[in-house]
Design a protein around this motif. Structure first.
Motif, short mmCIF file in Angstrom:
data_model
loop_
_atom_site.label_atom_id
_atom_site.label_comp_id
_atom_site.label_asym_id
_atom_site.label_seq_id
_atom_site.Cartn_x
_atom_site.Cartn_y
_atom_site.Cartn_z
N ALA A 184 7.75 23.68 13.09
CA ALA A 184 6.05 23.82 13.19
C ALA A 184 5.63 23.99 11.90
N LYS A 185 6.13 24.47 10.89
CA LYS A 185 5.63 24.78 9.61
C LYS A 185 5.98 23.39 8.78
N ALA A 186 7.18 23.05 8.28
CA ALA A 186 7.64 22.06 7.73
C ALA A 186 7.50 21.94 6.32
N SER A 187 8.20 21.44 5.43
CA SER A 187 7.98 21.24 3.77
C SER A 187 7.20 20.08 3.55
N GLY A 188 6.73 19.36 4.54
CA GLY A 188 6.49 17.92 4.05
C GLY A 188 5.34 17.46 4.97
N ILE A 189 5.00 16.35 4.31
CA ILE A 189 3.63 15.44 4.93
C ILE A 189 4.32 13.86 5.30
N ARG A 190 4.13 13.26 6.18
CA ARG A 190 4.30 11.88 6.28
C ARG A 190 3.18 11.16 6.10
N VAL A 191 2.96 10.17 5.44
CA VAL A 191 1.90 9.42 5.17
C VAL A 191 2.36 7.76 5.64
N GLY A 192 1.55 7.19 6.01
CA GLY A 192 1.72 5.83 6.57
C GLY A 192 0.37 5.10 6.48
N ASP A 230 0.84 -1.23 -0.06
CA ASP A 230 -0.13 0.15 -0.09
C ASP A 230 0.81 1.37 0.07
N ALA A 231 1.84 1.33 0.70
CA ALA A 231 2.63 2.49 0.77
C ALA A 231 3.29 2.89 -0.23
N SER A 232 3.87 1.67 -1.12
CA SER A 232 4.53 1.85 -2.45
C SER A 232 3.50 2.31 -3.34
N ALA A 233 2.50 1.83 -3.49
CA ALA A 233 1.35 2.25 -4.36
C ALA A 233 0.80 3.47 -4.09
N LEU A 234 0.89 4.11 -2.73
CA LEU A 234 0.52 5.54 -2.56
C LEU A 234 1.61 6.42 -2.92
N ALA A 235 2.83 6.12 -2.65
CA ALA A 235 4.03 6.90 -3.07
C ALA A 235 3.94 7.16 -4.71
N GLY A 292 10.58 6.99 -3.17
CA GLY A 292 9.64 5.89 -3.02
C GLY A 292 9.68 5.33 -1.46
N THR A 293 9.51 4.11 -1.25
CA THR A 293 9.45 3.63 -0.15
C THR A 293 9.64 1.79 -0.07
N GLU A 294 10.26 1.59 0.98
CA GLU A 294 10.34 -0.04 1.33
C GLU A 294 9.62 -0.33 2.28
N THR A 295 9.08 0.86 3.14
CA THR A 295 8.45 0.53 4.29
C THR A 295 7.00 0.85 4.39
N HIS A 296 6.53 1.31 5.64
CA HIS A 296 5.11 1.56 5.56
C HIS A 296 4.81 2.99 5.57
N LEU A 297 5.73 3.85 5.15
CA LEU A 297 5.60 5.22 5.25
C LEU A 297 6.36 6.21 4.06
#
Ligand SMILES: *Cc1c(COP(=O)(O)O)cnc(C)c1O
Length: 422
Positions: free
Chosen positions: A360-368, A297-302, A316-321
């Motif tokens: 507190a602003k940050a440039s990214g989002i973390r999605v898991g 799922d994480a790969s497909a979402l990436a 991309g990702t090899e994990t859950h996020l």
């Protein structure tokens, strides 16, 4: 036959409607929004039942068979021993301590077992994906130890083991920590081991984020390579809120003493019972399929976000996020988090490596994907989720209202804690 006396929600409702309403509000929030926080999950009804039990009443300082309180022999000792035996079997570990109250507490105990105040340690830097308990300056780990940190390369966003080795040779750490809260790739545990051996350091892996994948066979195990492995039990592992420590036999005494009496008092035996249940659940073919689904799922979402023009960190990702830079889409991480929440999508802002914006602003989002994988969503749904995230971030308020409706429809097809009518 004793009738089991467990939590009675109707009694809570009658006695304390404010708290009862809060619990119902939270249940509704978990059910009706799309949960994409990488460190969260939905514990099973069996885990919740063990955690909400009369074991919360019992004091049990010490360890099975050697307690400082009476009354532990009937239930508490066998249950804690079950948790220990299951942890050792599931992870192939020589020793397990199942008492740490949290991930931060588990790390504290590991430090107490290995280090003296002022000792040098080497860990991944927080802005590059490390955890605050690995030497952040306001944390006890940063105040009491001499911390050097390694990060990811600017060109690849991957950890560079040559840099880790150079830092270790220069800093001579007594403890090296491998582990992260926001990184997408497998760590090279063999290389960490070789570096630790070269400089005479103890090797600790904080596997909090990915240990659920390890349990399900969807990620390499740090256990053969590391002296000590700490982890939380409530992330991808899907147990109760808490933690554990695995270690080699030579560290067993030190670790047990560092947990109790070194840094904790009485263990939370109700939580330990729930950890035992989670470990049983993890040792099943269903759990292995779930762990693989998380990664797929994480790969497909990436892929879906890359297709929509997002810069996914490290590609991309090899994990859950995954981490995605949202600044090219006209939002800071904080704005993206708020826009997604307004559309019924729960995720968190996150610093990306070399982030020019403050945390507190940050440039990214973390999605898991642990939550959605628990719900049974697969890679087909992840294409939809990528589209929903993109429309929430780049769209208007009206678009977000539309997305909210589609989120409701999607989660309705994959209900958590199903209602009798589902
Ligand atoms: C979540 C996490 C922790 C902290 O766990 P708490 O239970 O919140 O104290 C520690 N280390 C890592 C790597 C984590 O991801």
């Amino acid at each position: 036959m004793t009738t089991f006396w467990g939590p009675d929600f109707e009694e809570l409702r009658a006695l304390d409607p404010e708290v009862a309403d809060g619990l119902l509000t939270e249940l509704d929030r978990q059910r009706s929004k799309l949960q994409l926080i990488a460190s969260e999950n939905f514990a099973s009804p069996a885990v919740l039942a063990a955690q909400g039990s009369v074991l919360t009443n019992k004091y049990a300082e010490g360890y099975p068979g050697r307690r400082y309180y009476g009354g532990c022999g009937e239930a508490v000792d066998p249950i804690e021993q079950l948790a220990i035996d299951r942890a050792k079997a599931l992870f192939g570990a020589e020793h397990a301590n199942v008492q740490p109250h949290s991930g931060a507490s588990a790390n504290l105990a590991a430090f107490l077992a290995v280090l003296e105040p002022g000792d040098p340690i080497l860990a991944m830097s927080l802005p590059h994906g490390g955890h605050l308990s690995h030497g952040m300056k306001l944390n006890l780990s940063g105040r009491w130890f001499d911390v050097a940190s390694y990060g990811v390369r600017e060109d690849t966003h991957l950890i560079d083991m040559d840099e880790v080795r150079a830092k270790a040779l220069a800093h001579r750490p007594k403890l090296i920590i491998a582990g992260w809260s926001a990184y997408q790739h497998h760590l090279d545990f063999a290389a960490f081991r070789a570096i630790a051996d070269e400089v005479g350091a103890v090797l600790l892996c904080d596997a909090s984020h990915f240990v659920g994948l390890v349990a399900g066979g969807a990620h390499p195990s740090p256990v053969p390579y590391c002296d000590i492995v700490t982890f939380t039990t409530h992330k991808a592992l899907r147990g109760p809120r808490g933690a554990m420590i695995l270690c080699k036999e030579e560290w067993a005494k030190e670790i047990d003493r560092a947990v109790f009496p070194g840094s904790q008092g009485g263990p939370l035996e109700h939580v330990i019972a729930a950890k035992a249940v989670a470990l049983k659940e993890a040792d099943t073919p269903e759990f292995r399929a779930y762990a693989q689904r998380i990664v797929d799922d994480a790969s497909a979402l990436a892929d879906g976000l890359v297709e929509r023009g997002y810069r996914v960190i490290s590609g991309g990702t090899e994990t859950h996020l995954l981490l995605a830079d949202v600044t090219t889409k006209g939002a800071t991480g904080a704005e993206a988090e708020a826009r997604c929440d307004a559309a019924g999508i729960v995720l968190n802002k996150n610093a990306i490596p070399f982030d020019p914006l403050p945390p507190a602003k940050a440039s990214g989002i973390r999605v898991g994907t642990p939550c959605v994988a628990t719900q049974g969503m697969g890679t087909g749904e992840m294409a939809t989720v990528a589209d929903l995230i993109d429309r929430a971030i780049t769209g208007t308020d009206d678009d977000r209202t539309a997305v909210r409706g589609e989120v409701g429809e999607l989660v309705g097809r994959f209900p958590v804690y199903p209602r009798p009518t589902d």
